[in-house]
Design an enzyme around this catalytic site. Sequence first.
Site, PDB file in Angstrom:
ATOM      1  CG  HIS A 262      42.127  30.729  43.973  1.00  0.00           C
ATOM      2  ND1 HIS A 262      42.291  32.095  43.977  1.00  0.00           N
ATOM      3  CD2 HIS A 262      43.327  30.216  44.306  1.00  0.00           C
ATOM      4  CE1 HIS A 262      43.536  32.379  44.317  1.00  0.00           C
ATOM      5  NE2 HIS A 262      44.189  31.256  44.522  1.00  0.00           N
ATOM      6  CG  ASP A 264      46.760  29.261  43.001  1.00  0.00           C
ATOM      7  OD1 ASP A 264      46.852  30.387  43.519  1.00  0.00           O
ATOM      8  OD2 ASP A 264      46.156  28.318  43.541  1.00  0.00           O
ATOM      9  CG  ASP A 374      45.399  31.808  47.960  1.00  0.00           C
ATOM     10  OD1 ASP A 374      45.348  31.562  49.178  1.00  0.00           O
ATOM     11  OD2 ASP A 374      46.069  31.141  47.158  1.00  0.00           O
ATOM     12  CG  HIS A 578      48.641  34.423  45.069  1.00  0.00           C
ATOM     13  ND1 HIS A 578      47.570  34.804  44.310  1.00  0.00           N
ATOM     14  CD2 HIS A 578      48.385  33.158  45.452  1.00  0.00           C
ATOM     15  CE1 HIS A 578      46.691  33.808  44.240  1.00  0.00           C
ATOM     16  NE2 HIS A 578      47.172  32.788  44.926  1.00  0.00           N
TER      17      HIS A 578
HETATM   18 ZN   LIG Z   1      46.156  30.993  45.223  1.00  0.00          ZN
END
Ligand SMILES: [Zn+2]
Length: 1000
Positions: A262, A264, A374, A578
């Site tokens: 994951h 970001d 997420d 996000h």
């Molecule tokens: Zn995230």
Amino acid sequence: MHDDRSLLDERLTRTVRQRIRPEVYGAAVPLTLEVWHAPGEPVPVAEALAASYGPAKVGDAWGAPWATSWFRMSGTVPAEWAGRHVEAVVDLGFTHPGPGFQCEGLAYTPEGKPIKGLAPRSTHLPVGTSVAGGEDVLFYVEAAANPVIQDIVPFQPTELGLKETAGADPIYHVVRAELAVFNRDVWDLLLDIEVLNSLKNELPDREPRRWDIQRSLDRALDRLDFLDVPGTAALARAELADVLSRPANASAHQITAAGHAHIDSAWLWPLRETVRKCARTFSNVTALMEEYPEFVFACSQAQQYAWMKERHPDVWQRVKDKVATGQFVPVGGMWVESDTNMPGGEAMARQFIHGKRFFLDEFGIETEEVWLPDSFGYSAALPQLVKLSGSRWFLTQKLSWNQINRFPHHSFYWEGIDGSQVFTHFPPVDTYNSDLLGADLARASRQYSEHGKATRSLVPFGYGDGGGGPTREMLETARRSKDLEGSPRVTIEAPAAFFAAAEAEYTDAPVWSGELYLEKHRATYTTQARTKQGNRRSEHLLREAELWATAALLKGGYDYPYEQLDRLWKTVLLHQFHDILPGSSIAWVHREAEARYAEVAAELESIIAGALSTLVGEGEQTVVFNAAPHSRSGVPGLGAGAVDSGSAQPVSVDGLVLDNGLLRVAVDERGLITSIRDLVADREVLAPGTFGNLLQLHVDTPNQWDAWDVDPFYRNNVRDLVEADEVVAVDEGKDVGAIRVRRTFGKSTLTQVLRLPAGERRLDVTTEVDWQEVEKFLKVAFPVDVHADRSTSEIQFGHLHRPTHVNTSWDAAKFEICAHRWVHVGEPGYGVAVVNDSTYGHDITRKARPEGGTTTTVRLSLLRAPRYPDPLTDQGFHRLNYSLAPGAAIGDAVREGYRVNLPERRVTGSGTVAPVFTVDNPGVVVEAVKAADDRSGDIVVRLYEALGGRARAVVTPSFPATGVRETDLLERTLADLSLADNGVAVELRPFQVLTLRFTR
Ligand SMILES: [Zn+2]
């Protein structure tokens, strides 16, 4: 028999820590280090290879926060290591216990080809599994001094989030750089022990299997000679072979393990660092795929692939090769893993359009699973958009973060506002960073809600955010857990394989209808107001630019700016990530976002100006362009012409009372609205004894996640801002009555202008504020005399109802809600809308009055001031607009929402511009008008049913069309429609989104 478990466990713990783990690497020789501390921002590898390096050694300090140091590391494999497995081991100073979130490295060959990343839990570089001895080793490491922003004490305000304030002193020390013999037997023993011990710890106390493992581990330690661990590791392993070979129970839970990282796209680091994080992680996983052919890695976010294509061509080539073998698996079908609460309808659609198209164009792959592990809650508009993009499935695990209510399902059909359903899975492992050890696997099985009906769940494994992704240890763990007594069965496979099997075995899966509201992170609707405003303005400018560019294209003599619009859309989509749009990133990210939005606005304004000048003729008239879907002041929606203000009654201003014949608004000497009389309905809008437009300042100190969270106790501490420095009527001409109110509070100053326009049943409020508060939450309240059981909020392509009461824990948890351009509260026969141009957070409550009647209070959440991760969040100037529309039905709210976000444009010229499309039903709303993405010259219009009912409409193009088709979001044909002289007749179900493509 005596219970000696704790004795045995302590023995195992100490032996692993002090005897086994240190023996994974045997003999070692130091590497020779040289260093080049790159000035400024990261440079391409070619530039670094050509730089001049100075001497360095283990122990040296390197790396001011956000700086990059390049290390040249060289050495010679000792001749006596011939035939051994040798690796380079590099520890750049991985001090923080997390797998990522600190310094990281990417190793390159002397030719500048990436080898693999270096992360706290992946510190090795390959030299050879059977070396000749005597060979020279040379490589370069690009070491990034990313500071630890989220430290052991979490949520501490820090200056590290902006390069200018982060300091100039080095924050890391080189800990290790050597060539070492890799003792494969010791490593294998370690993995055997970790798999078995972590499994054992999850088994019931008196379970025979638990004791079999316990005793086997004990015997294995007996076989180990601490003076020669490498030489006796195989003997120890032999003691474990039997317990490792026993097959899983017949009814064991089935786990699809999907490799993942994951990453970001920005968060506690800037966007530019994410590009490098991707290069490191993708280098790692593609290298690991060579060693483990069964390894499958699911990777979302088309943007991150695009970054590799543009800036890391070698990594991109490796990714492409592994996509072709089916090991590197594109998932998600979105441009980024965006927030889904706040992006507008068209932007939400474009997330799918650009994401899916990238994967189709580059790999010929139609992704079918939406991958949002997420994001902070999921809009009820998504199921329809997922389906209209050609996808079928949805995945998240974020609702496991709910503070109050446990979500009842792990596999289910999720139903959106229009009735569309998508098969959805919440991995019960409750993480997207699993290590695949016993605790995670047991938790997945234990928590799974569908036992007895279904048998499978998905576990994403791998360290994200700079942790390097899956490790070889995880792949070894997966091999050992494939078919192991007491453990779920673990199979590495692509998410699509999981979804196909999971849906097929669970055709009667339960249904969850409506939004997937996250009972946490509710302040993300408000934090970093300028970022949010940038998003809202960009979305509407994009609408205008596409609309007027299409009109200009149809007129002729105009080049439709395909490339530029594509690029601008992708910039806006990226910033819906996000942790950007929600306001939860460091200062660097948000300052940069504000600058990007300003550039986007400037480019779009120039596209719009160019198109408008093509559209207006020569002349001295004022031509008004109306990009909204509904007509106003006599100018049709999507068209242009002269204003016809009709015969509206002029506005009278009498002291502090404004009256336009539709509303009479009274303001007191404190600037508070004491009465809003709806003269049409002949009723008072405000509840008795209340004030309208009441600004309220709350203390706002959440327990954790400051930028993200507002906790319900914020309501306990409130100050009503009732003192005014100035309250005066201002003359803004005969068509508007206006009152200006100026207030100071704390260190902040705020000026509001209340305007009552002629001919409109609407009060407009413009707020300009110099916000200098710390840990405060500013809201504005409209307590209205309406008995509303529920509030209605605009979401993408429709709206959503939420209760105003708090009967259940589910209702109470929604104490802060997200809405787009409007909210509405009503009772039969009468409603009130509150519309805005920059705000997403709201709260709507109701209170029964002792004397009878109900006060429904609508509040907008204007500004916050958390200190983590950006210590200066939202400080400074803001300009916000909102309006109150008494007597509004839902259709009025829809119209006013577009109006306030799409101000009319006035251009000098002559003539009129016919709307590119007219729609004969105001409940069927045009969301986008554009030229087809394939540049064929076809014209696309996207509409939706906005009132929540069945609707018929005739859509009439202004241009000669030769045919019309219904398409999916990607403009691929779903059905041929018949075109009559006056256009195409369509029928829409409630909230249906319809894309029509016209050929010319
Ligand atoms: Zn995230």
